[in-house]
Design a protein around this motif. Structure first.
Motif, PDB file in Angstrom:
ATOM      1  N   GLU A  40     -43.840 -20.902  15.657  1.00  0.00           N
ATOM      2  CA  GLU A  40     -43.827 -20.874  17.131  1.00  0.00           C
ATOM      3  C   GLU A  40     -42.945 -19.745  17.662  1.00  0.00           C
ATOM      4  O   GLU A  40     -43.251 -19.135  18.685  1.00  0.00           O
ATOM      5  CB  GLU A  40     -43.400 -22.236  17.694  1.00  0.00           C
ATOM      6  N   TYR A  65     -30.741 -25.199  21.001  1.00  0.00           N
ATOM      7  CA  TYR A  65     -31.392 -26.190  21.861  1.00  0.00           C
ATOM      8  C   TYR A  65     -31.955 -27.366  21.052  1.00  0.00           C
ATOM      9  O   TYR A  65     -31.923 -28.515  21.522  1.00  0.00           O
ATOM     10  CB  TYR A  65     -32.522 -25.501  22.650  1.00  0.00           C
ATOM     11  N   CYS A  73     -34.789 -36.993  22.214  1.00  0.00           N
ATOM     12  CA  CYS A  73     -35.922 -37.750  21.653  1.00  0.00           C
ATOM     13  C   CYS A  73     -35.463 -39.144  21.232  1.00  0.00           C
ATOM     14  O   CYS A  73     -36.160 -40.140  21.485  1.00  0.00           O
ATOM     15  CB  CYS A  73     -36.500 -37.028  20.436  1.00  0.00           C
ATOM     16  N   MET A 115     -34.675 -28.815  29.596  1.00  0.00           N
ATOM     17  CA  MET A 115     -35.740 -27.896  29.181  1.00  0.00           C
ATOM     18  C   MET A 115     -35.797 -26.679  30.081  1.00  0.00           C
ATOM     19  O   MET A 115     -35.871 -25.538  29.613  1.00  0.00           O
ATOM     20  CB  MET A 115     -37.093 -28.614  29.277  1.00  0.00           C
TER      21      MET A 115
ATOM     22  N   GLU B 100     -49.021 -23.886  22.044  1.00  0.00           N
ATOM     23  CA  GLU B 100     -48.910 -25.332  22.286  1.00  0.00           C
ATOM     24  C   GLU B 100     -47.784 -25.910  21.425  1.00  0.00           C
ATOM     25  O   GLU B 100     -47.022 -26.769  21.865  1.00  0.00           O
ATOM     26  CB  GLU B 100     -50.228 -26.045  21.936  1.00  0.00           C
ATOM     27  N   ARG B 101     -47.709 -25.420  20.206  1.00  0.00           N
ATOM     28  CA  ARG B 101     -46.683 -25.916  19.277  1.00  0.00           C
ATOM     29  C   ARG B 101     -45.280 -25.573  19.786  1.00  0.00           C
ATOM     30  O   ARG B 101     -44.362 -26.392  19.669  1.00  0.00           O
ATOM     31  CB  ARG B 101     -46.937 -25.277  17.904  1.00  0.00           C
ATOM     32  N   TYR B 102     -45.130 -24.387  20.348  1.00  0.00           N
ATOM     33  CA  TYR B 102     -43.828 -23.969  20.892  1.00  0.00           C
ATOM     34  C   TYR B 102     -43.370 -24.966  21.961  1.00  0.00           C
ATOM     35  O   TYR B 102     -42.218 -25.411  21.964  1.00  0.00           O
ATOM     36  CB  TYR B 102     -43.956 -22.557  21.476  1.00  0.00           C
ATOM     37  N   VAL B 103     -44.290 -25.318  22.851  1.00  0.00           N
ATOM     38  CA  VAL B 103     -43.923 -26.263  23.927  1.00  0.00           C
ATOM     39  C   VAL B 103     -43.655 -27.652  23.348  1.00  0.00           C
ATOM     40  O   VAL B 103     -42.703 -28.324  23.743  1.00  0.00           O
ATOM     41  CB  VAL B 103     -45.039 -26.315  25.005  1.00  0.00           C
ATOM     42  N   VAL B 105     -42.478 -28.422  20.461  1.00  0.00           N
ATOM     43  CA  VAL B 105     -41.186 -28.445  19.768  1.00  0.00           C
ATOM     44  C   VAL B 105     -40.033 -28.604  20.766  1.00  0.00           C
ATOM     45  O   VAL B 105     -39.040 -29.276  20.477  1.00  0.00           O
ATOM     46  CB  VAL B 105     -41.016 -27.141  18.936  1.00  0.00           C
ATOM     47  N   LEU B 106     -40.200 -28.023  21.961  1.00  0.00           N
ATOM     48  CA  LEU B 106     -39.092 -28.007  22.919  1.00  0.00           C
ATOM     49  C   LEU B 106     -39.120 -29.156  23.917  1.00  0.00           C
ATOM     50  O   LEU B 106     -38.121 -29.432  24.578  1.00  0.00           O
ATOM     51  CB  LEU B 106     -39.102 -26.680  23.698  1.00  0.00           C
ATOM     52  N   ASP B 107     -40.255 -29.799  24.059  1.00  0.00           N
ATOM     53  CA  ASP B 107     -40.382 -30.854  25.066  1.00  0.00           C
ATOM     54  C   ASP B 107     -40.297 -32.221  24.379  1.00  0.00           C
ATOM     55  O   ASP B 107     -41.209 -32.600  23.646  1.00  0.00           O
ATOM     56  CB  ASP B 107     -41.731 -30.700  25.777  1.00  0.00           C
ATOM     57  N   PRO B 108     -39.207 -32.970  24.618  1.00  0.00           N
ATOM     58  CA  PRO B 108     -39.067 -34.272  23.938  1.00  0.00           C
ATOM     59  C   PRO B 108     -40.229 -35.225  24.237  1.00  0.00           C
ATOM     60  O   PRO B 108     -40.515 -36.108  23.423  1.00  0.00           O
ATOM     61  CB  PRO B 108     -37.765 -34.827  24.510  1.00  0.00           C
ATOM     62  N   TYR B 109     -40.891 -35.052  25.366  1.00  0.00           N
ATOM     63  CA  TYR B 109     -42.006 -35.949  25.671  1.00  0.00           C
ATOM     64  C   TYR B 109     -43.302 -35.521  24.975  1.00  0.00           C
ATOM     65  O   TYR B 109     -44.298 -36.204  25.036  1.00  0.00           O
ATOM     66  CB  TYR B 109     -42.218 -36.034  27.188  1.00  0.00           C
ATOM     67  N   GLN B 110     -43.281 -34.349  24.365  1.00  0.00           N
ATOM     68  CA  GLN B 110     -44.473 -33.890  23.627  1.00  0.00           C
ATOM     69  C   GLN B 110     -44.189 -33.762  22.133  1.00  0.00           C
ATOM     70  O   GLN B 110     -45.110 -33.550  21.343  1.00  0.00           O
ATOM     71  CB  GLN B 110     -44.933 -32.527  24.154  1.00  0.00           C
ATOM     72  N   THR B 111     -42.904 -33.855  21.767  1.00  0.00           N
ATOM     73  CA  THR B 111     -42.545 -33.703  20.356  1.00  0.00           C
ATOM     74  C   THR B 111     -43.152 -34.828  19.526  1.00  0.00           C
ATOM     75  O   THR B 111     -42.999 -35.999  19.871  1.00  0.00           O
ATOM     76  CB  THR B 111     -40.998 -33.762  20.186  1.00  0.00           C
ATOM     77  N   ARG B 113     -43.415 -37.670  16.979  1.00  0.00           N
ATOM     78  CA  ARG B 113     -42.402 -38.531  16.341  1.00  0.00           C
ATOM     79  C   ARG B 113     -42.822 -38.847  14.923  1.00  0.00           C
ATOM     80  O   ARG B 113     -43.998 -39.034  14.634  1.00  0.00           O
ATOM     81  CB  ARG B 113     -42.261 -39.848  17.132  1.00  0.00           C
TER      82      ARG B 113
END
Lengths: 153, 114
Positions: A40, A65, A73, A115, B100-103, B105-111, B113
């Motif tokens: 990424e 970060y 999470c 974020m 998409e993967r970049y986002v 990785v950074l967005d806890p709601y999309q990471t 689990r």
């Protein structure tokens, strides 16, 4: 007839070779990105034409970060578990459920603030034009009006 | 004598033929059968001619230097264009997935689990 057949077959082989060479040559950068340690980030460098120095800075911000993101999470997961426990068998909105929902909203706001702060820091390490493009792209991806409403279970 | 006999026979034959009347009915769907036969014969002729044209092209036209060069050039162009188009599609797909993967990785709601 034999010479004609040879030319026919040679033409087909030449076409297949041209296809393969052009395809592999033109997709080599994409393959390299996929094979890199952090695909990424490799994509980010390529997409926003970052210099090595800019990329190093972005990578440092990214690495700093990620632990915060992982912590967030864990908190979100714990909050979700608690909320689910409260919702099992509930027939009324109890004060505990209200409190858990409020806490979930607070977490979401914190998460989005964190974020956004990170995205802005990253954009500031890029050349101005690329930084603006990066922010516009990332806002579209992570801050859509229906954010979180299409999450898969 | 030898010459007159066949003529005499022909006259007899002609007489018999004039008097002969065909009473037998045609078999059912006779006309349709005849047309079908004609059509299948025409199709076979068309296929043969296509193959003949192809064989003629390979045997006599393709070995000519100008024709051979043009043929190889056209196929090279087709191969290269197809490769370029496919590569563009692959690059667009890979870049889209990595973005998409970049986002994620950074967005806890999309990471994703574990």
């Amino acid at each position: 007839m034999k010479r004609g057949l040879l030319i026919l077959v040679f033409g087909l082989i030449a076409a297949a070779a041209a296809y393969g060479c052009i395809y592999f040559a033109c997709t080599s950068s994409a393959r390299n990105m996929e094979r890199s340690e952090k695909p990424e980030l490799a994509w980010l460098k390529d997409e926003f034409n970052l210099s090595d120095a800019e990329f190093k800075h972005v990578s440092e911000l990214h690495s700093a970060y990620l632990p915060q993101c992982q912590e967030m999470c864990k908190m979100i997961d714990a909050q979700n578990v608690e909320l689910q426990k409260l919702l099992v068998g509930a027939t009324n909105v109890t004060p505990e459920i209200e409190s858990a929902l409020a806490q979930a909203s607070r977490l979401r706001a914190e998460c989005q603030t964190m974020m956004l702060r990170h995205f802005m820091q990253v954009s500031q390490t890029m050349p101005p034009e690329q930084g603006r493009r990066y922010l516009a792209w990332v806002k579209e991806k992570a801050f859509q009006p229906n954010y979180g409403m299409s999450e898969k279970p | 004598m030898k010459n007159s006999e066949p003529i005499g026979n022909d006259e007899k034959l002609s007489k018999v033929l004039r008097e002969w009347k065909a009473d037998a009915a045609l078999p059912p769907r006779f006309q349709e059968g005849v047309w079908r036969k004609i059509e299948s014969t025409s199709a076979a002729c068309a296929t043969m001619s296509l193959w003949n044209v192809f064989a003629h092209w390979i045997g006599t036209l393709l070995p000519r230097p100008v024709m051979a060069t043009a043929y190889v050039a056209v196929l090279l162009t087709i191969g290269a264009t197809a490769g370029l188009t496919q590569a563009h599609q692959t690059n667009a797909r890979v870049k889209g997935e990595l973005g998409e993967r970049y986002v994620r990785v950074l967005d806890p709601y999309q990471t994703p689990r574990n």
